[in-house]
Design a protein around this motif. Structure first.
Motif, PDB file in Angstrom:
ATOM      1  N   MET A 200       0.822  -1.210   0.000  1.00  0.00           N
ATOM      2  CA  MET A 200       0.000   0.000   0.000  1.00  0.00           C
ATOM      3  C   MET A 200       0.857   1.261   0.000  1.00  0.00           C
ATOM      4  SD  MET A 200      -3.204  -0.916  -0.233  1.00  0.00           S
ATOM      5  CE  MET A 200      -2.405  -1.878  -1.543  1.00  0.00           C
ATOM      6  N   VAL A 201       1.963   1.240   0.714  1.00  0.00           N
ATOM      7  CA  VAL A 201       2.889   2.380   0.674  1.00  0.00           C
ATOM      8  C   VAL A 201       3.458   2.521  -0.735  1.00  0.00           C
ATOM      9  CG1 VAL A 201       5.111   3.247   1.518  1.00  0.00           C
ATOM     10  CG2 VAL A 201       3.445   2.313   3.131  1.00  0.00           C
ATOM     11  N   ALA A 202       3.807   1.401  -1.356  1.00  0.00           N
ATOM     12  CA  ALA A 202       4.326   1.440  -2.720  1.00  0.00           C
ATOM     13  C   ALA A 202       3.283   1.995  -3.692  1.00  0.00           C
ATOM     14  CB  ALA A 202       4.763   0.045  -3.156  1.00  0.00           C
ATOM     15  N   HIS A 203       2.022   1.631  -3.479  1.00  0.00           N
ATOM     16  CA  HIS A 203       0.947   2.161  -4.322  1.00  0.00           C
ATOM     17  C   HIS A 203       0.884   3.684  -4.227  1.00  0.00           C
ATOM     18  CE1 HIS A 203      -3.076   2.590  -6.096  1.00  0.00           C
ATOM     19  NE2 HIS A 203      -3.388   3.348  -5.044  1.00  0.00           N
ATOM     20  N   VAL A 204       0.984   4.209  -3.018  1.00  0.00           N
ATOM     21  CA  VAL A 204       0.957   5.663  -2.828  1.00  0.00           C
ATOM     22  C   VAL A 204       2.179   6.317  -3.470  1.00  0.00           C
ATOM     23  CG1 VAL A 204       1.042   7.510  -1.101  1.00  0.00           C
ATOM     24  CG2 VAL A 204      -0.436   5.520  -0.722  1.00  0.00           C
ATOM     25  N   ALA A 207       2.345   6.667  -7.324  1.00  0.00           N
ATOM     26  CA  ALA A 207       1.556   7.761  -7.884  1.00  0.00           C
ATOM     27  C   ALA A 207       2.117   9.140  -7.533  1.00  0.00           C
ATOM     28  CB  ALA A 207       0.111   7.650  -7.397  1.00  0.00           C
ATOM     29  N   ARG A 208       2.653   9.289  -6.321  1.00  0.00           N
ATOM     30  CA  ARG A 208       3.044  10.604  -5.815  1.00  0.00           C
ATOM     31  C   ARG A 208       4.541  10.867  -5.847  1.00  0.00           C
ATOM     32  NH1 ARG A 208      -1.119  12.602  -1.992  1.00  0.00           N
ATOM     33  NH2 ARG A 208       0.533  13.926  -1.123  1.00  0.00           N
ATOM     34  N   ASN A 209       5.324   9.789  -5.780  1.00  0.00           N
ATOM     35  CA  ASN A 209       6.764   9.941  -5.568  1.00  0.00           C
ATOM     36  C   ASN A 209       7.479   8.739  -6.179  1.00  0.00           C
ATOM     37  OD1 ASN A 209       9.293  10.535  -4.521  1.00  0.00           O
ATOM     38  ND2 ASN A 209       8.604  10.748  -2.398  1.00  0.00           N
ATOM     39  N   PRO A 210       7.430   8.586  -7.492  1.00  0.00           N
ATOM     40  CA  PRO A 210       7.842   7.327  -8.132  1.00  0.00           C
ATOM     41  C   PRO A 210       9.323   6.996  -8.014  1.00  0.00           C
ATOM     42  CG  PRO A 210       7.332   9.012  -9.774  1.00  0.00           C
ATOM     43  CD  PRO A 210       6.872   9.551  -8.456  1.00  0.00           C
ATOM     44  N   THR A 211      10.165   7.949  -7.644  1.00  0.00           N
ATOM     45  CA  THR A 211      11.588   7.633  -7.475  1.00  0.00           C
ATOM     46  C   THR A 211      11.931   7.258  -6.035  1.00  0.00           C
ATOM     47  OG1 THR A 211      12.144   9.975  -7.111  1.00  0.00           O
ATOM     48  CG2 THR A 211      12.241   9.143  -9.383  1.00  0.00           C
ATOM     49  N   ALA A 212      10.938   7.235  -5.158  1.00  0.00           N
ATOM     50  CA  ALA A 212      11.173   6.857  -3.769  1.00  0.00           C
ATOM     51  C   ALA A 212      11.503   5.371  -3.672  1.00  0.00           C
ATOM     52  CB  ALA A 212       9.954   7.184  -2.918  1.00  0.00           C
ATOM     53  N   GLY A 232       4.045  -9.645  -6.887  1.00  0.00           N
ATOM     54  CA  GLY A 232       3.312  -8.396  -7.037  1.00  0.00           C
ATOM     55  C   GLY A 232       4.208  -7.174  -7.035  1.00  0.00           C
ATOM     56  N   TRP A 233       5.215  -7.173  -6.161  1.00  0.00           N
ATOM     57  CA  TRP A 233       6.133  -6.031  -6.122  1.00  0.00           C
ATOM     58  C   TRP A 233       6.913  -5.910  -7.432  1.00  0.00           C
ATOM     59  CZ3 TRP A 233       8.256  -7.729  -0.678  1.00  0.00           C
ATOM     60  CH2 TRP A 233       7.271  -7.468   0.283  1.00  0.00           C
ATOM     61  N   GLN A 234       7.304  -7.042  -7.996  1.00  0.00           N
ATOM     62  CA  GLN A 234       8.022  -7.005  -9.263  1.00  0.00           C
ATOM     63  C   GLN A 234       7.111  -6.533 -10.389  1.00  0.00           C
ATOM     64  OE1 GLN A 234      11.251  -7.341  -9.928  1.00  0.00           O
ATOM     65  NE2 GLN A 234      10.799  -6.919 -12.079  1.00  0.00           N
ATOM     66  N   ASP A 235       5.853  -6.998 -10.383  1.00  0.00           N
ATOM     67  CA  ASP A 235       4.928  -6.633 -11.454  1.00  0.00           C
ATOM     68  C   ASP A 235       4.508  -5.164 -11.388  1.00  0.00           C
ATOM     69  OD1 ASP A 235       4.994  -9.217 -12.395  1.00  0.00           O
ATOM     70  OD2 ASP A 235       3.058  -9.803 -11.540  1.00  0.00           O
ATOM     71  N   HIS A 236       4.254  -4.666 -10.176  1.00  0.00           N
ATOM     72  CA  HIS A 236       3.663  -3.339 -10.032  1.00  0.00           C
ATOM     73  C   HIS A 236       4.651  -2.251  -9.606  1.00  0.00           C
ATOM     74  CE1 HIS A 236      -0.239  -5.216 -10.476  1.00  0.00           C
ATOM     75  NE2 HIS A 236      -0.063  -5.953  -9.403  1.00  0.00           N
ATOM     76  N   TYR A 237       5.704  -2.643  -8.887  1.00  0.00           N
ATOM     77  CA  TYR A 237       6.593  -1.637  -8.279  1.00  0.00           C
ATOM     78  C   TYR A 237       8.057  -2.019  -8.511  1.00  0.00           C
ATOM     79  CZ  TYR A 237       2.138  -1.421  -5.730  1.00  0.00           C
ATOM     80  OH  TYR A 237       0.807  -1.388  -5.406  1.00  0.00           O
ATOM     81  N   ALA A 238       8.377  -2.408  -9.723  1.00  0.00           N
ATOM     82  CA  ALA A 238       9.709  -2.914 -10.034  1.00  0.00           C
ATOM     83  C   ALA A 238      10.788  -1.907  -9.640  1.00  0.00           C
ATOM     84  CB  ALA A 238       9.810  -3.235 -11.518  1.00  0.00           C
ATOM     85  N   GLY A 239      11.778  -2.382  -8.893  1.00  0.00           N
ATOM     86  CA  GLY A 239      12.905  -1.548  -8.499  1.00  0.00           C
ATOM     87  C   GLY A 239      12.673  -0.690  -7.277  1.00  0.00           C
ATOM     88  N   MET A 240      11.451  -0.690  -6.733  1.00  0.00           N
ATOM     89  CA  MET A 240      11.145   0.189  -5.601  1.00  0.00           C
ATOM     90  C   MET A 240      11.386  -0.485  -4.256  1.00  0.00           C
ATOM     91  SD  MET A 240       7.562   2.188  -4.683  1.00  0.00           S
ATOM     92  CE  MET A 240       7.738   3.444  -5.960  1.00  0.00           C
ATOM     93  N   VAL A 241      11.124  -1.791  -4.156  1.00  0.00           N
ATOM     94  CA  VAL A 241      11.121  -2.489  -2.865  1.00  0.00           C
ATOM     95  C   VAL A 241      12.366  -3.352  -2.723  1.00  0.00           C
ATOM     96  CG1 VAL A 241       9.858  -4.062  -1.360  1.00  0.00           C
ATOM     97  CG2 VAL A 241       8.598  -2.534  -2.898  1.00  0.00           C
ATOM     98  N   ASP A 242      13.061  -3.190  -1.602  1.00  0.00           N
ATOM     99  CA  ASP A 242      14.238  -4.004  -1.294  1.00  0.00           C
ATOM    100  C   ASP A 242      14.076  -4.562   0.120  1.00  0.00           C
ATOM    101  OD1 ASP A 242      16.735  -5.195  -1.465  1.00  0.00           O
ATOM    102  OD2 ASP A 242      17.814  -3.392  -0.831  1.00  0.00           O
ATOM    103  N   ILE A 365      -2.443  -6.040  -3.024  1.00  0.00           N
ATOM    104  CA  ILE A 365      -1.097  -5.703  -3.491  1.00  0.00           C
ATOM    105  C   ILE A 365      -1.116  -4.439  -4.344  1.00  0.00           C
ATOM    106  CG2 ILE A 365       0.875  -6.516  -4.843  1.00  0.00           C
ATOM    107  CD1 ILE A 365       0.096  -9.370  -4.060  1.00  0.00           C
ATOM    108  N   GLU A 366      -2.108  -4.309  -5.189  1.00  0.00           N
ATOM    109  CA  GLU A 366      -2.299  -3.138  -6.041  1.00  0.00           C
ATOM    110  C   GLU A 366      -3.774  -3.123  -6.412  1.00  0.00           C
ATOM    111  OE1 GLU A 366      -2.174  -0.290  -7.013  1.00  0.00           O
ATOM    112  OE2 GLU A 366      -0.390  -0.025  -8.283  1.00  0.00           O
ATOM    113  N   THR A 367      -4.235  -2.095  -7.062  1.00  0.00           N
ATOM    114  CA  THR A 367      -5.645  -1.971  -7.412  1.00  0.00           C
ATOM    115  C   THR A 367      -6.177  -3.267  -8.038  1.00  0.00           C
ATOM    116  OG1 THR A 367      -5.325   0.386  -7.826  1.00  0.00           O
ATOM    117  CG2 THR A 367      -7.326  -0.620  -8.715  1.00  0.00           C
ATOM    118  N   ASP A 368      -7.212  -3.831  -7.401  1.00  0.00           N
ATOM    119  CA  ASP A 368      -7.865  -5.055  -7.872  1.00  0.00           C
ATOM    120  C   ASP A 368      -6.940  -6.267  -7.921  1.00  0.00           C
ATOM    121  OD1 ASP A 368     -10.346  -3.855  -8.148  1.00  0.00           O
ATOM    122  OD2 ASP A 368      -9.987  -3.269 -10.230  1.00  0.00           O
ATOM    123  N   ASP A 369      -5.826  -6.219  -7.217  1.00  0.00           N
ATOM    124  CA  ASP A 369      -4.906  -7.357  -7.168  1.00  0.00           C
ATOM    125  C   ASP A 369      -4.884  -7.901  -5.737  1.00  0.00           C
ATOM    126  OD1 ASP A 369      -3.010  -9.296  -7.531  1.00  0.00           O
ATOM    127  OD2 ASP A 369      -1.421  -7.951  -8.224  1.00  0.00           O
TER     128      ASP A 369
END
Length: 421
Positions: A200-204, A207-212, A232-242, A365-369
Motif C-alpha cells: 500500500m505504501v508502494a501504491h501511494v 503515484a506521488r513519488n515514483p523515485t522513492a 506483485g512487487w516485481q509486477d507493479h513496483y519494479a525496483g522500488m522495494v528491497d 497488493i495493487e488496485t484489484d490485485d
C-alpha cells in the motif's frame, strides 16, 4: 469460496449455535465480563448475550467509545478505504442485545475474588471472564525504539491515529526519499500485514513519488504469502522495494528516531519515514491477570479457549497461545463463538457442539490485485490444529485477483456486523 456479508455470518455461526437452558426462577443471573471490544471481545459479548436470551448478565469493558479496526487500516494507508469506515460503535450491543458496555480501562484482575478493577474506580464481579485485549509490544525488542518514539517512528499496528500519522508521513516524503519498515519477529498480529502495508505504501509512492525507495528490514527468513507479494512487487513496483533478511543483518537492527537513522548490522541508513513494528505479546491485562507464560502469551485449552492457568478465564484472539491459527481478526471472531458456546454451557447448561475454527487473511497488493490464505482447524488436546488450507497462486488471472479483493470487502462488512450487531 466467495464471502459476502451474509455468507460470512452464516458460515461462522454454525459452530456456536446452541440451545440455552432458562435461568432458574428467582436465581441471580450468572455474570460474564469481557475485556476488550475488538473482533474477539465484541463477538463474544454479543453471542453470549444473544444466545443466552437474557439468562446471562454480560458486561463489556472497552475504553474507546468508537473502535477502529486494525484490519483494513493498510487499505486506508493506500487510499482504498476511509478512516471513518473503520470506526464502529457499541450502541447496538447495548440496545439490541442488552450488553452493559463500560467505557473504562481494566487495570487488574483478582482471580480469587473474581473481580475486575477499573481505572475509574470500583470493580466488576464475574463468574466467567473473557479476555480479548489484543497485543502490546515487548520493550527493547528494537533497540532505540520505545512508545515515546511512536510519533517519530510510528508502529501503526493498533487501530486509529497511528495509521493516520503513518499515512501523512508517507504522503509528505521528499522526492526520491526512503521509507523503511522494521518488520516484527514471529509470532505477531496478522502475518501478511506488514507486507500488505509495504504494497500500500508502494501504491501511494508510485503515484506521488515514483523515485522513492522502500526498505524492509526483516528478522525472519521467510514470511506469509512471500511468493505472492514478491511477484506483485516485481509486477507493479519494479525496483522500488528491497528486503534485507537475517542473512544480511535484518535481525541486527537499531533505530535512532531523533536523527531518522536505521543501523543495520552496523551500517547506518538515513531514512525519511520509518515504520517500526516491534515484537509482540498479549495485551497487558492478560499479564496482570496472571494467565501469560514466559513468552508473554496466554496458553489456552483449544476446545473452549479457557486459560490453562484459570478455568474461569477464557482468552481470545491475538493474546492467546492456541496452536496453528494465525493472530487475525477472522481467527479471533471464530474463537469467540466457540468460547461463547463453552461459557453458556458452563453457566446455563446449554448444549455444546464440537468446536470448529476457520480463518482467512486477504491482502491487497495493487488496485484489484487481491490475494488470500486460509484454513480450517479443529481442537486437539495440545492445540488448535490445522485441518486443511488454501492460498492464492502466483500467475493468477486478473479477474480472479479482482474477485478476491471484492470478496475481502464483503468479509469486512460481514465481520463488523457480526462483531457489533
Amino acid at each position: 469460496m466467495k464471502f459476502g456479508r451474509r455468507q460470512f455470518i452464516g458460515t461462522t455461526v454454525g459452530a456456536a449455535a446452541a440451545l440455552s437452558a432458562p435461568a432458574v426462577l428467582g436465581q441471580a443471573r450468572p455474570r460474564v465480563v469481557v475485556i476488550g471490544g475488538g473482533a474477539g471481545g465484541a463477538t463474544a459479548a454479543r453471542y453470549v448475550a444473544k444466545d443466552s436470551k437474557g439468562a446471562i448478565d454480560v458486561t463489556l469493558i472497552e475504553p474507546t467509545r468508537r473502535y477502529y479496526t486494525c484490519f483494513f487500516s493498510n487499505l486506508y494507508i493506500g487510499g482504498f478505504h476511509e478512516m471513518a469506515a473503520l470506526g464502529h460503535g457499541y450502541g447496538k450491543l447495548a440496545s439490541d442485545y442488552g450488553v452493559n458496555v463500560l467505557h473504562d480501562y481494566a487495570i487488574g484482575v483478582d482471580r480469587g475474588a473474581k473481580t475486575v478493577a477499573l481505572a475509574g474506580g470500583g470493580s466488576v464481579p464475574y463468574d466467567r471472564l473473557i479476555l480479548s485485549p489484543g497485543i502490546d509490544f515487548k520493550e527493547g525488542s528494537v533497540p532505540g525504539w520505545d512508545l515515546t518514539s511512536q510519533n517519530a517512528m510510528p508502529h501503526a499496528y493498533k487501530g486509529g491515529t497511528q495509521a493516520e500519522l503513518l499515512k501523512a508521513q508517507v504522503e509528505a516524503m521528499p522526492e526520491g526519499g526512503v521509507f523503511c519498515m522494521v518488520a516484527p519477529p514471529n509470532p505477531y498480529r496478522c502475518p501478511p500485514g506488514p507486507y500488505e502495508r509495504v504494497s500500500m505504501v508502494a501504491h501511494v509512492l508510485k503515484a506521488r513519488n515514483p523515485t522513492a525507495k522502500i526498505l524492509i528490514v526483516d528478522p525472519k527468513p521467510k514470511f506469509s504469502k512471500q511468493a505472492l507479494f514478491e511477484e506483485g512487487w516485481q509486477d507493479h513496483y519494479a525496483g522500488m522495494v528491497d528486503r534485507i533478511g537475517p542473512d544480511f543483518g535484518g535481525d541486527v537492527v537499531e533505530v535512532r528516531p531523533d536523527s531518522m537513522e536505521v543501523v543495520i548490522d552496523g551500517t547506518v541508513e538515513k531514512v525519511d519515514v520509518c515504520n517500526v513494528i516491534p515484537a509482540m505479546k498479549a495485551g497487558h491485562i492478560a499479564a496482570l491477570a496472571g494467565v501469560t507464560d514466559e513468552a508473554g502469551w496466554a496458553p489456552v485449552v483449544p476446545a473452549s479457549m479457557q486459560s490453562r492457568m484459570d478455568e474461569n478465564i477464557h482468552v481470545l484472539g491475538d493474546a492467546a497461545q492456541q496452536g496453528d491459527m494465525p493472530k487475525s481478526g477472522f481467527a479471533a471472531n471464530s474463537q469467540a463463538k466457540v468460547c461463547a458456546m463453552a461459557v453458556r454451557a458452563a453457566l446455563t447448561g446449554s448444549k455444546v457442539f464440537p468446536a470448529k475454527f476457520s480463518n482467512t487473511c486477504w491482502s491487497l497488493i495493487e488496485t484489484d490485485d487481491g490475494v488470500k490464505v486460509g484454513a480450517t482447524y479443529k481442537p486437539t488436546e495440545e492445540k488448535i490444529a490445522k485441518v486443511d488450507g488454501f492460498i492464492s497462486q502466483t500467475g493468477e488471472a486478473a479477474g480472479l485477483r479482482k474477485r478476491t479483493y471484492e470478496e475481502s470487502i464483503g468479509w469486512y462488512a460481514g465481520i463488523t456486523a457480526d462483531m457489533f450487531g
